[in-house]
Scaffold this motif. Structure first.
Motif, PDB file in Angstrom:
ATOM      1  N   LYS A 138       0.800  -1.216   0.000  1.00  0.00           N
ATOM      2  CA  LYS A 138       0.000   0.000   0.000  1.00  0.00           C
ATOM      3  C   LYS A 138       0.836   1.272   0.000  1.00  0.00           C
ATOM      4  O   LYS A 138       1.791   1.395   0.768  1.00  0.00           O
ATOM      5  N   ARG A 289       0.642   1.131 -15.626  1.00  0.00           N
ATOM      6  CA  ARG A 289      -0.505   0.780 -14.785  1.00  0.00           C
ATOM      7  C   ARG A 289      -0.932   2.041 -14.078  1.00  0.00           C
ATOM      8  O   ARG A 289      -0.114   2.741 -13.492  1.00  0.00           O
ATOM      9  N   TYR A 291      -3.038   2.561 -11.539  1.00  0.00           N
ATOM     10  CA  TYR A 291      -3.434   2.559 -10.128  1.00  0.00           C
ATOM     11  C   TYR A 291      -2.802   1.368  -9.406  1.00  0.00           C
ATOM     12  O   TYR A 291      -2.436   0.371 -10.038  1.00  0.00           O
ATOM     13  N   ARG A 292      -2.637   1.528  -8.132  1.00  0.00           N
ATOM     14  CA  ARG A 292      -2.348   0.417  -7.228  1.00  0.00           C
ATOM     15  C   ARG A 292      -2.898   0.805  -5.862  1.00  0.00           C
ATOM     16  O   ARG A 292      -3.512   1.874  -5.741  1.00  0.00           O
ATOM     17  N   ASP A 293      -2.701  -0.002  -4.862  1.00  0.00           N
ATOM     18  CA  ASP A 293      -3.281   0.318  -3.550  1.00  0.00           C
ATOM     19  C   ASP A 293      -2.815   1.697  -3.090  1.00  0.00           C
ATOM     20  O   ASP A 293      -1.624   1.912  -2.884  1.00  0.00           O
ATOM     21  N   LEU A 296      -2.889   6.659  -7.607  1.00  0.00           N
ATOM     22  CA  LEU A 296      -3.459   6.853  -8.945  1.00  0.00           C
ATOM     23  C   LEU A 296      -2.479   7.677  -9.777  1.00  0.00           C
ATOM     24  O   LEU A 296      -1.799   8.555  -9.253  1.00  0.00           O
ATOM     25  N   SER A 339      -8.167   0.473  -1.581  1.00  0.00           N
ATOM     26  CA  SER A 339      -7.455  -0.645  -2.199  1.00  0.00           C
ATOM     27  C   SER A 339      -7.555  -0.529  -3.714  1.00  0.00           C
ATOM     28  O   SER A 339      -8.360   0.225  -4.248  1.00  0.00           O
ATOM     29  N   GLN A 340      -6.719  -1.294  -4.396  1.00  0.00           N
ATOM     30  CA  GLN A 340      -6.740  -1.173  -5.851  1.00  0.00           C
ATOM     31  C   GLN A 340      -8.066  -1.632  -6.448  1.00  0.00           C
ATOM     32  O   GLN A 340      -8.406  -1.238  -7.548  1.00  0.00           O
ATOM     33  N   ARG A 341      -8.807  -2.450  -5.690  1.00  0.00           N
ATOM     34  CA  ARG A 341     -10.103  -2.875  -6.219  1.00  0.00           C
ATOM     35  C   ARG A 341     -11.042  -1.680  -6.392  1.00  0.00           C
ATOM     36  O   ARG A 341     -11.673  -1.498  -7.414  1.00  0.00           O
ATOM     37  N   LEU A 343      -9.996   1.520  -6.394  1.00  0.00           N
ATOM     38  CA  LEU A 343      -9.352   2.524  -7.246  1.00  0.00           C
ATOM     39  C   LEU A 343      -9.383   2.139  -8.731  1.00  0.00           C
ATOM     40  O   LEU A 343      -9.165   2.983  -9.603  1.00  0.00           O
ATOM     41  N   SER A 344      -9.655   0.859  -9.014  1.00  0.00           N
ATOM     42  CA  SER A 344      -9.735   0.446 -10.420  1.00  0.00           C
ATOM     43  C   SER A 344     -10.909   1.132 -11.120  1.00  0.00           C
ATOM     44  O   SER A 344     -10.996   1.181 -12.343  1.00  0.00           O
TER      45      SER A 344
END
Lengths: 428, 89, 267
Positions: A138, A289, A291-293, A296, A339-341, A343-344
């Motif tokens: 994170k 990529r 985004y990640r945990d 952005l 979380s990236q979920r 933020l996706s």
């Protein structure tokens, strides 16, 4: 005080857009800008197209430092012997909410950042973020020297040379094939001279693009934008071509300035600034990529910009992606889940908007634009053709198609030409 | 117009800390010397057979590091508040 | 320990000459659009001197400036460095005041603040380089002053100052309250920390009017000005480069010497 909802890195168009939207939603936002003042490091060609700024600041043209409106577009093929231009003037483009705006990045970004501060975000200039604070997977904030700053989410809006995006493992190292370099001079001229020379009235302005000799036939081009009391004149070329051909943009720009067509336009002007910047140009393929945990990536840092040869846009993509990032953070804040979920969702908004759709539509453009014939052979053929059509040397004339055949003969096969046209159809 | 003349128009707050370093060992056996063509501010100059570098006129574009295939250039932005300060952009 | 530091907003001294313009008719400097003003570097050193004392002895630092709301930026800069309070004195009646009037205004402001042990100023402002204000403030307040300090230390309720002279430095010991102006030999002003900038960004900065500091109108503004600016020009520098060649060092140095002699005679 000690913790922020969001930290934004970079106060350019993407950073300001995301900070504004988040601050207006009542989030605690901190913006870091490494320039001594906002705008100090920001540079571009010169024109903004689309309604995005108006979404952020309705009727901004009434108070923001807009240089001129784009009411005229010129695309010129330039050779040593002459030029052929398409000159488009629009009366509609001069009517609110307008289609294009010529802006000076440093001045305009300073104005935008003031609005962001007014909306409640904290703006900290003269501070370069050195690193991201990462715990496990994170992102938890940023580091400047030994100081740490914690937030639920970090939005990277650091611009084209995206060192933090790279550090976060979201992008590979750049290749000189994927990068163009732009250099520009701001050349001061009186308002009256500009308006007379470019046939403009009031706040009308012109955006000009040049293909051909201005890059010595290398992929890229030249540009000229009319500001209120200056011209922005520059050249863009691919880094790998510069190296291979042992050419500097510095020299290309000097040659460009002395081309008779350009010389006339800038005559009597005085250069007041010289600037340079990178442009990531590989299109969809080089988007990291996003985004990640807890993180952005927006704007140029995400390689979110479009170059099709006819269209050159980036700042509108930056603002749209900044706004999309802000909307995503608002949603994540409601769910208290960064979380990236969650933020996706950002990627989803971009996919549903012009940002990723345009990049998809024109995904073949970057490869097509590497075709050297566009910059070398075709401008010459077009100018020669025009010369043949308009030349009267007292001889009996030939039919137009016979002239075309004569110009093409030995230079390019009909099949090659046909193939390039078909590729262009798919790419642009 | 010479590059020095162009750079003299810009405002620079030059930091004492250097933000780009060049490992000249890597340059010695480099034939192409891409840095010479990549830098829009002519910060890299070839003197006889070796590269000399000055960071003072750097426009912070980052081209040199991408161009250098030898990995001889280590690049970061200048410290916050330092470096080039555009007025127009 | 209550320390007051007087600061001034000036045109960025790092501007390249090409960006420096004057309005010849109005005898005024035209600031380049878009490039923010900065804190006078000597004043930043005065803040640094105050912070060093605070680091060692504790205390409270108040920075004070004269100008419109735009001077907030330099006040925040001093706050970001570590000063505790900021204060702007602003009034249209102050416009076109000269150094003497500015010294008076600052003194009135300081009187209104009331408590102070030490007042620090820059030795001069890097725009006009007059170097007058500190002395005028001390005169109006009736306190001792030492100018051009390279070191300021508070020891046992007194202040020890090393003052720069042309061939070294002299040492003074003063009773408090006192006013010290600080020279560049003090060293370097610290850069604001990140948290310093963030905390300074939301700090309230009061603005006092001429009335609030009980200004005697006859002492400020253009009318009270004791000096008059006659003409403002940008000096032009001409540079020439000439290579002197010769058979050997002896000949070259002889040629160089005669060239130099020639120029001495002519200019």
């Amino acid at each position: 005080m000690d913790r922020f909802d969001a930290i934004v890195v970079g106060a350019g168009p993407a950073g300001c857009a995301s900070a504004l939207v988040m601050a207006k939603a009542g989030l605690k936002v901190l913006v870091f800008e490494r320039g001594k003042y906002v705008g100090a490091k920001n540079m571009w060609g010169g024109a903004f197209f689309g309604p995005q700024i108006n979404y952020l600041f309705p009727n901004f043209w009434e108070e923001a430092p807009v240089e001129r409106l784009v009411t005229r577009h010129v695309i010129s093929f330039l050779t040593g012997k002459g030029s052929v231009s398409v000159d488009f003037k629009s009366t509609d483009f001069g009517i609110p909410p307008y289609n294009g705006f010529i802006l000076l990045r440093a001045k305009f970004d300073l104005w935008m950042a003031k609005q962001v501060e007014k909306a409640g975000a904290i703006l900290a200039t003269g501070l370069k973020v050195d690193d991201l604070l990462v715990e496990g997977e994170k992102v938890k904030g940023v580091k400047i020297g030994k100081e740490e700053f914690h937030s639920d989410v970090v939005i990277l809006a650091e611009g084209a040379n995206s060192l933090l995006t790279q550090k976060a493992g979201l992008r590979k190292e750049f290749s000189s094939e994927d990068i163009k370099q732009g250099v520009k001079e701001v050349i001061q001229l009186s308002r009256k001279t500009i308006e007379e020379r470019f046939n403009l009235k009031g706040n009308e302005g012109v955006a000009m693009e040049f293909v051909g000799l201005c890059t010595r036939g290398l992929p890229g081009g030249g540009f000229l934008y009319t500001n209120k009391e200056s011209l922005s004149l520059g050249v863009v070329a691919q880094l790998s071509d510069l190296i291979k051909n042992r050419v500097k943009t510095l020299d290309l720009l000097e040659e460009f300035k002395t081309h008779p067509e350009i010389g006339k336009l800038i005559e009597g002007g005085q250069t007041v600034e010289y600037s340079a910047h990178l442009i990531p140009v590989a299109g969809l393929g080089m988007i990291p990529r996003l985004y990640r945990d807890g993180l952005l990536v927006t704007g140029d840092a995400g390689a979110l910009l479009l170059g099709t040869g006819l269209i050159l846009e980036g700042a509108n993509f930056a603002i749209a992606s900044g706004m999309a990032a802000a909307e995503t953070v608002k949603m994540a804040k409601e769910r208290e889940d960064f979380s990236q979920r969650t933020l996706s969702h950002y990627q989803q908004i971009l996919k549903e908007s012009f940002v990723l759709q345009d990049l998809e539509t024109f995904k073949k453009a970057p490869k097509f634009l590497k075709n050297a014939r566009i910059y070398h052979l075709y401008p010459e053929l077009i100018v020669e053709m025009a010369e043949k059509i308009f030349r009267n040397n007292g001889e009996p004339r030939k039919g137009t198609f016979r002239m075309v055949r004569e110009v093409l003969k030995g230079r390019i096969s009909i099949w090659q030409l046909f193939s390039d046209v078909m590729k262009a159809r798919k790419a642009i | 117009m010479k590059v020095e003349e162009k750079l003299a128009l810009n405002k620079f707050d030059v930091d004492k800390e250097v933000h780009i370093t060049v490992n000249e060992e890597g340059c010695r056996d480099c034939e192409l010397k891409p840095c010479l063509y990549a830098c829009p501010a002519d910060c890299f100059v070839l003197r006889e057979d070796h590269i000399t570098f000055s960071y003072e006129g750097c426009l912070e574009c980052g081209s040199c590091q991408i161009a250098c295939a030898k990995g001889a250039i280590s690049w970061t932005y200048p410290r916050g508040g330092f470096g080039v300060c555009y007025q127009y952009g | 320990m209550e320390i007051i530091v007087c600061i001034k907003q000036i045109l960025d001294p790092d501007l390249p000459p090409a960006k420096f313009m004057v309005d010849k008719e109005r005898n005024k400097v035209i600031p380049p659009e878009g490039i923010p003003f900065v804190i006078n570097p000597y004043d930043a050193l005065a803040v640094e001197a105050a912070l060093k004392i605070k680091d060692e002895k504790g205390g409270k630092i108040t920075v004070i400036t004269i100008g419109d709301k735009s001077t907030e930026d330099i006040v925040r800069k001093a706050l970001a460095m570590g000063a505790d309070e900021g204060l702007i004195i602003s009034d249209t009646i102050f416009e076109e005041s000269d150094s003497f009037a500015v010294g008076y205004i600052l003194a009135q402001g300081i009187k209104k603040i009331g408590r102070y042990d030490l007042i620090l100023c820059g030795r001069q402002a890097a725009d006009w380089d007059n170097g007058v204000v500190g002395s005028v403030v001390a005169e109006y307040l009736g306190i001792p002053i030492v100018t051009r300090a390279k070191d300021v230390k508070v020891v046992n309720g007194r202040v020890n100052v090393e003052r720069v002279t042309t061939d070294g430095f002299e040492t003074f010991e003063l009773e408090l309250p006192a006013l010290i102006t600080v020279s560049s030999e003090l060293g370097q002003a610290r850069l604001p920390s990140g948290w310093g900038i963030i905390k300074a960004a939301s700090k309230e900065i009061p603005i006092w009017s001429g009335k609030e500091i009980e200004t005697d109108i006859s002492k400020v503004g253009k009318k009270a000005s004791r000096n008059q600016l006659m003409r403002l020009i940008i000096p032009s520098y001409e540079r020439r480069c000439e290579f002197i060649t010769g058979e050997d060092l002896h000949e070259i140095s002889a040629k160089l010497t005669s060239k130099l002699m020639e120029r001495r005679i002519h200019e």
